[in-house]
Design an enzyme around this catalytic site. Structure first.
Site, short mmCIF file in Angstrom:
data_model
loop_
_atom_site.label_atom_id
_atom_site.label_comp_id
_atom_site.label_asym_id
_atom_site.label_seq_id
_atom_site.Cartn_x
_atom_site.Cartn_y
_atom_site.Cartn_z
N HIS A 222 -12.32 -11.10 -0.45
CA HIS A 222 -13.11 -10.36 0.54
C HIS A 222 -14.54 -10.32 0.02
O HIS A 222 -14.77 -10.07 -1.15
CB HIS A 222 -12.48 -8.96 0.68
CG HIS A 222 -13.40 -7.88 1.09
ND1 HIS A 222 -14.09 -7.89 2.27
CD2 HIS A 222 -13.73 -6.70 0.48
CE1 HIS A 222 -14.81 -6.77 2.35
NE2 HIS A 222 -14.62 -6.05 1.28
N TYR A 260 -19.34 -3.13 6.42
CA TYR A 260 -19.56 -1.79 5.89
C TYR A 260 -20.67 -1.82 4.84
O TYR A 260 -20.98 -2.89 4.29
CB TYR A 260 -18.26 -1.19 5.33
CG TYR A 260 -17.69 -1.88 4.12
CD1 TYR A 260 -18.16 -1.59 2.83
CD2 TYR A 260 -16.66 -2.80 4.23
CE1 TYR A 260 -17.63 -2.21 1.72
CE2 TYR A 260 -16.12 -3.43 3.12
CZ TYR A 260 -16.61 -3.13 1.87
OH TYR A 260 -16.09 -3.74 0.76
N ASP A 552 18.15 10.39 9.84
CA ASP A 552 19.27 10.94 10.61
C ASP A 552 20.15 9.78 11.03
O ASP A 552 19.65 8.70 11.36
CB ASP A 552 18.82 11.81 11.79
CG ASP A 552 18.07 11.04 12.86
OD1 ASP A 552 17.55 9.94 12.56
OD2 ASP A 552 17.98 11.53 13.99
P1 FAD Z 1 -6.07 -3.36 -10.12
O1 FAD Z 1 -7.32 -2.64 -10.34
O2 FAD Z 1 -6.15 -4.80 -9.78
O3 FAD Z 1 -5.21 -3.16 -11.41
C1 FAD Z 1 -4.07 -3.93 -11.68
C2 FAD Z 1 -4.08 -4.20 -13.15
O4 FAD Z 1 -2.85 -4.81 -13.53
C3 FAD Z 1 -5.19 -5.15 -13.55
O5 FAD Z 1 -6.06 -4.50 -14.43
C4 FAD Z 1 -4.48 -6.32 -14.16
O6 FAD Z 1 -5.15 -6.89 -15.23
C5 FAD Z 1 -3.15 -5.70 -14.57
N1 FAD Z 1 -2.09 -6.68 -14.66
C6 FAD Z 1 -1.72 -7.58 -13.73
N2 FAD Z 1 -0.72 -8.34 -14.17
C7 FAD Z 1 -0.42 -7.91 -15.41
C8 FAD Z 1 0.54 -8.31 -16.38
N3 FAD Z 1 1.38 -9.31 -16.16
N4 FAD Z 1 0.54 -7.65 -17.55
C9 FAD Z 1 -0.31 -6.63 -17.80
N5 FAD Z 1 -1.23 -6.23 -16.92
C10 FAD Z 1 -1.29 -6.86 -15.73
N6 FAD Z 1 -10.77 -0.01 -1.85
C11 FAD Z 1 -11.24 1.13 -1.32
O7 FAD Z 1 -10.53 2.10 -1.24
N7 FAD Z 1 -12.51 1.21 -0.87
C12 FAD Z 1 -13.36 0.17 -0.93
O8 FAD Z 1 -14.51 0.27 -0.52
C13 FAD Z 1 -12.88 -1.04 -1.46
N8 FAD Z 1 -13.67 -2.11 -1.49
C14 FAD Z 1 -13.24 -3.25 -2.08
C15 FAD Z 1 -14.11 -4.32 -2.17
C16 FAD Z 1 -13.73 -5.47 -2.82
C17 FAD Z 1 -14.68 -6.59 -2.91
C18 FAD Z 1 -12.42 -5.56 -3.34
C19 FAD Z 1 -11.97 -6.77 -4.04
C20 FAD Z 1 -11.54 -4.50 -3.22
C21 FAD Z 1 -11.95 -3.34 -2.59
N9 FAD Z 1 -11.09 -2.26 -2.45
C22 FAD Z 1 -11.55 -1.09 -1.92
C23 FAD Z 1 -9.68 -2.33 -2.86
C24 FAD Z 1 -9.46 -1.72 -4.20
O9 FAD Z 1 -10.40 -2.20 -5.11
C25 FAD Z 1 -8.07 -2.01 -4.73
O10 FAD Z 1 -7.14 -1.80 -3.72
C26 FAD Z 1 -7.72 -1.15 -5.93
O11 FAD Z 1 -8.72 -1.20 -6.88
C27 FAD Z 1 -6.40 -1.56 -6.52
O12 FAD Z 1 -6.17 -0.84 -7.68
P2 FAD Z 1 -4.91 -1.19 -8.59
O13 FAD Z 1 -4.93 -0.27 -9.74
O14 FAD Z 1 -3.70 -1.24 -7.77
O15 FAD Z 1 -5.15 -2.70 -9.00
#
Ligand code: FAD
Length: 825
Positions: A222, A260, A552
């Site tokens: 994105h 946005y 239910d």
């Molecule tokens: P992540 O932050 O991706 O964390 C997952 C972690 O798991 C990572 O650090 C990764 O390294 C780790 N991991 C993965 N696989 C393994 C493995 N095998 N072993 C150990 N560690 C592992 N959301 C909003 O609410 N508002 C916004 O304005 C918004 N804007 C966005 C704009 C952009 C450009 C993007 C890309 C996203 C945006 N989002 C927004 C979405 C939001 O950033 C994500 O939904 C959110 O940060 C996800 O958090 P998370 O902790 O689930 O995932």
């Protein structure tokens, strides 16, 4: 104490660690492949816009808690939420209307919101072009999450509380013993665990694959870009480092162009959803290297400028002062999309103690984390998670093709104005009942759910509109409520009440619970006493430990050790299967929905139809209400259940799929002399509402108990067995509810509402509509709504629909045949 391993130290994983530790759990390890100071997932570059309002009560409530919590995470006098407010602007008349609907959602879910004029938009946001903005929706409590900072502060505080963080440690495998997960493998060895929670964000698919669990998300890139400094903003006090609080204007949405905006000091940040979907396979990104920085991380791909071009042109129209800037820095950032847009939360079906919290936005992150911690520590989350459950998907929805197509579609439609009944256009025809070709011949209008094609009405009945008695004629609807609707529904309702209609009930979930342990399992999990004679049907509730309703079901005892369950969702099946395994005694739960089919034959003449094609006893005495038996209809072996969700005499007639078309033809042909028609879901829903039957998931959820929801008749206090929720019910039965699910009828007899609208009592927002339909028998729109218990029968209330107040009256239920005379004869 339980040994917990959390995979992923993004905003979700760290929040779960925090919520568990604050509830007294002490043995928690967070394993993160990237460096802890900047793990490199989506959180590391999230611009953090938090718009709380959605059509979903659950999602809005999760967002509200996220705001509350981020405001409370503080260091050096600065918390992690910049509450600048949120402004959504309309540049088209359709959007302006839609903002009114959205204002209604905000009011329903208790979020302060204001519809403001174009002038007020400019006052609030002087950079807007007054020639394009028609009006806006302002939510003062929205704002900017400082997600990366919050993650760091959570790591700091939970580490102090004893949580172990292992940075630079990829999980490469998950160990299992039978249905249980037992630990994760990493290059440094195995970490044993009683509970594993995968918070791996868009890497979730890969983590799921390690234990054979399909995780229905699609990572998509994105676009997000920052402008060069805006000359008029240079030199502001705000631009100095304020621990990330570098914005004062509201966060801004321009949904008509998929855009946005937020401020970053003197620069602007622009997010764009209008470009082509750009799917990514997380496994192809490799693991995070140790030298992750702002510009280099696995979740950040090269900016594709040509995709951003339309966004840049539209931006300069909306915010003319950006003409003097250029794009300074852009990237294609990856995060997760799902088939229905909801997050993936809960225990993996078919596996014990493997939990998932993925496809979660920053917006909902703290709310989801609290919910997971509550479920783990107390068995229930205070916010209903039905829409988030990982187990909500049907098998067909877990295929990669389906996930990829529907998730990409969700990306495309993210800011579109979507009608609540609007079906997806593709993929369709995934699950067809054996009656499908007959239905098509009758001009069925299909809407899709769970992959099933379900007829909503039949064009073949259109001619009958002319024959409708005056009091049954459909009233004219407003343009919005007329969408995905037909006046034919009036005919189908009329025929069901006055003659006979056949409904395709195939898509309703049917399971079999069998074996010597079946009685025990169902007694333990349901509020009903199902230790009945063979052939008896019982309506029962599934509760959680707190007495909240988790489902239910209809339980039909077909043999001593064989029960058929009529249920709402795939989650019910996952729950029953899990509990059957846990019980240990021999009991099997088997899904039979797709291998069988079902016709609901309903209406006062249904007995005339059925007796002409069977020699089995379908008399009132020989086949009483709420009983079931095997029978033969025109040579087809069937299981017939005398029950009816529409409140008329009738049977649900089931057979195995291969006999479906023969069964349909037999009933259809026999019915012609009795005025039989085929009828669809729209009539079904209208008749159900008139009869006061609840629809699980909409009228009642885990947030409600049976006394408030008006389903306490499903509780059998006489049964001696203990069951899930029983002790809570005993307590709840002694306290007067503070709210009730109430039946409302619309005073003018014509103004439609569709569900989720706010209800005003004495001019104050006091509750919200759950489900609604035109009640053809009573000649008025009918709505169910949650209202404070102080609101009494006969009281006048108002429902807000697109900014307009509609007068309605709290009415005694059931509106139709409260004594069940139509059912019992
Ligand atoms: P992540 O932050 O991706 O964390 C997952 C972690 O798991 C990572 O650090 C990764 O390294 C780790 N991991 C993965 N696989 C393994 C493995 N095998 N072993 C150990 N560690 C592992 N959301 C909003 O609410 N508002 C916004 O304005 C918004 N804007 C966005 C704009 C952009 C450009 C993007 C890309 C996203 C945006 N989002 C927004 C979405 C939001 O950033 C994500 O939904 C959110 O940060 C996800 O958090 P998370 O902790 O689930 O995932």
């Amino acid at each position: 104490t339980q040994r917990v391993v959390i995979i992923g130290a993004g905003i979700v994983g760290t929040n779960i660690a925090d919520e568990l530790v604050s509830r007294g759990w002490s043995d928690i390890t967070v394993v993160e492949q990237g460096p802890l100071h900047m793990p490199g997932g989506s959180t590391s570059h999230a611009p953090g816009l938090v718009f709380q309002t959605t059509p979903s009560k659950t999602m809005s409530s999760l967002a509200r808690y996220t705001v509350e919590k981020l405001l409370s995470i503080e260091k050096d006098g600065v918390n992690c939420f910049n509450q600048v407010g949120g402004l959504e602007v309309a540049t088209t008349p359709a959007r302006l209307e839609d903002l009114k609907r959205k204002h209604g959602y905000a009011t329903s879910w208790g979020i302060e919101a204001h519809l403001i004029s174009a002038e007020e938009c400019i006052q609030k946001y002087p950079h807007l072009n007054k020639d394009v903005v028609l009006g806006g929706l302002l939510i003062p409590s929205d704002g900017l999450a400082l997600a990366a900072r919050a993650t760091q502060l959570l790591i700091e505080r939970t580490s102090k509380a004893g949580v172990r963080y292992l940075g630079g440690t990829p999980v490469t495998g998950i160990e299992k013993a039978g249905r249980r997960v037992t630990g994760v493998t990493t290059p440094n060895g195995t970490i044993s665990a009683d509970i594993i929670i995968s918070c791996a964000g868009f890497w979730g698919v890969e983590l799921g694959a390690m234990v054979g669990v399909s995780i229905p998300l699609l990572p998509l890139a994105h676009q997000y870009a920052k402008t060069t400094a805006v000359p008029s903003l240079v030199g502001r006090e705000l631009n100095k480092n304020m621990n990330g609080k570098n914005a004062t204007l509201p966060i801004l949405r321009h949904q008509d162009q998929d855009l946005y905006y937020r401020e970053h000091g003197d620069q602007y940040g622009i997010g764009y959803y209008g470009h082509r979907p750009m799917p990514v396979v997380a496994a192809s990104l490799g693991t995070t290297s140790a030298n992750v920085d702002e510009k280099n991380m696995p979740s950040r791909l090269e900016f594709t400028e040509e995709d951003f071009d339309p966004a840049w042109q539209e931006t300069k129209k909306l915010l003319p002062m950006l003409k003097d800037t250029q794009i300074a820095d852009g990237f294609n950032g990856i995060f997760s999309f799902t088939p229905d847009g909801g997050p993936l939360v809960g225990q993996a079906p078919g596996l014990d103690n493997f939990w998932v919290a993925e496809a979660v936005w920053v917006t909902h992150s703290c709310g989801v984390a609290r919910a997971v911690a509550e479920v783990l520590t107390t068995g229930r989350s205070q916010i209903d998670l039905t829409e988030c459950e990982l187990s909500r998907f049907e098998d067909i929805q877990l295929s990669r093709d389906y996930i990829n197509e529907t998730s990409a579609q969700n990306f495309v439609e993210i800011y579109d104005i979507i009608h609540p009944s609007q079906p997806r256009e593709s993929p369709r025809d995934l699950r067809l009942s054996p009656f499908n070709s007959r239905e098509k011949d009758l001009g069925a209008y299909f809407l899709e759910l769970g992959g099933w094609e379900r007829p909503f009405w039949y064009e073949a009945n259109r001619d009958l509109i002319k024959s409708l008695p005056a009091e049954w004629r459909p009233v004219e609807r407003d343009a919005w409520s007329a969408r995905f609707h037909s006046p034919i529904v009036a005919v189908e309702a009329w025929k069901t009440r006055n003659a006979v209609a056949m409904y395709d009930m195939t898509s309703f979930h049917r399971f079999e619970v069998s074996g010597p342990g079946a009685v025990h399992l169902l007694q333990r999990l349901t509020t009903g006493d199902i230790a009945t004679k063979v052939g008896v049907i019982t309506y029962a509730l599934l509760l959680n430990d707190h007495g909240g309703i988790r489902g239910d079901i209809f339980v039909t005892r077909l043999e001593e050790d064989l029960f058929q369950i009529g249920a709402n969702s795939a989650s019910d099946f996952a729950y029953l299967s899990r509990e059957a395994h846990r019980q240990g005694q021999w009991v099997q739960v088997r899904e039979i929905t797709g291998s069988t089919c079902c016709i609901g034959l309903r209406g006062p003449r249904s007995r005339d139809v059925i007796t002409s094609i069977t020699s089995d006893d379908f008399s009132n005495q020989g086949f009483p209400y709420f009983t079931a038996k095997h029978a033969t209809i025109n040579g087809v072996p069937v299981t017939a259940l005398r029950k009816s969700y529409v409140g008329e005499l009738g049977w649900e007639i089931q057979t195995s799929a291969e006999y479906g078309s023969r069964l349909w033809d037999a009933i259809w042909n026999a019915g012609q002399t009795h005025g039989l028609i085929a009828a669809g879901r729209a009539a079904f829903n209208s008749l159900r509402i008139e009869k006061g039957y609840r629809s699980y998931g909409a009228d009642m959820t885990t947030e409600h108990n049976p006394y408030e929801a008006g389903v306490s008749h499903a509780i059998r206090n006489s049964k001696w067995e203990d069951y899930v929720g029983r002790s809570s019910l005993e307590r709840l039965s002694k306290t007067k509810p503070t709210r009730y699910l109430r039946c409302l009828t619309v005073d003018d007899g014509r103004s439609m509402v569709l569900g989720k609208e706010p209800v005003f009592v004495g001019g104050k927002a006091a509750g919200y509509v759950t489900t609604a339909a035109f009640g053809y028998t009573v000649g008025k729109p009918v709505a169910y709504a949650w209202l404070p218990s102080s609101v009494s029968l006969g009281q006048s209330v108002e429902i807000e629909y697109f900014g307009r107040r509609i007068k309605a009256t709290v009415t005694a239920e059931a509106l139709y045949d409260p004594d069940d005379k139509r059912l019992l004869d």
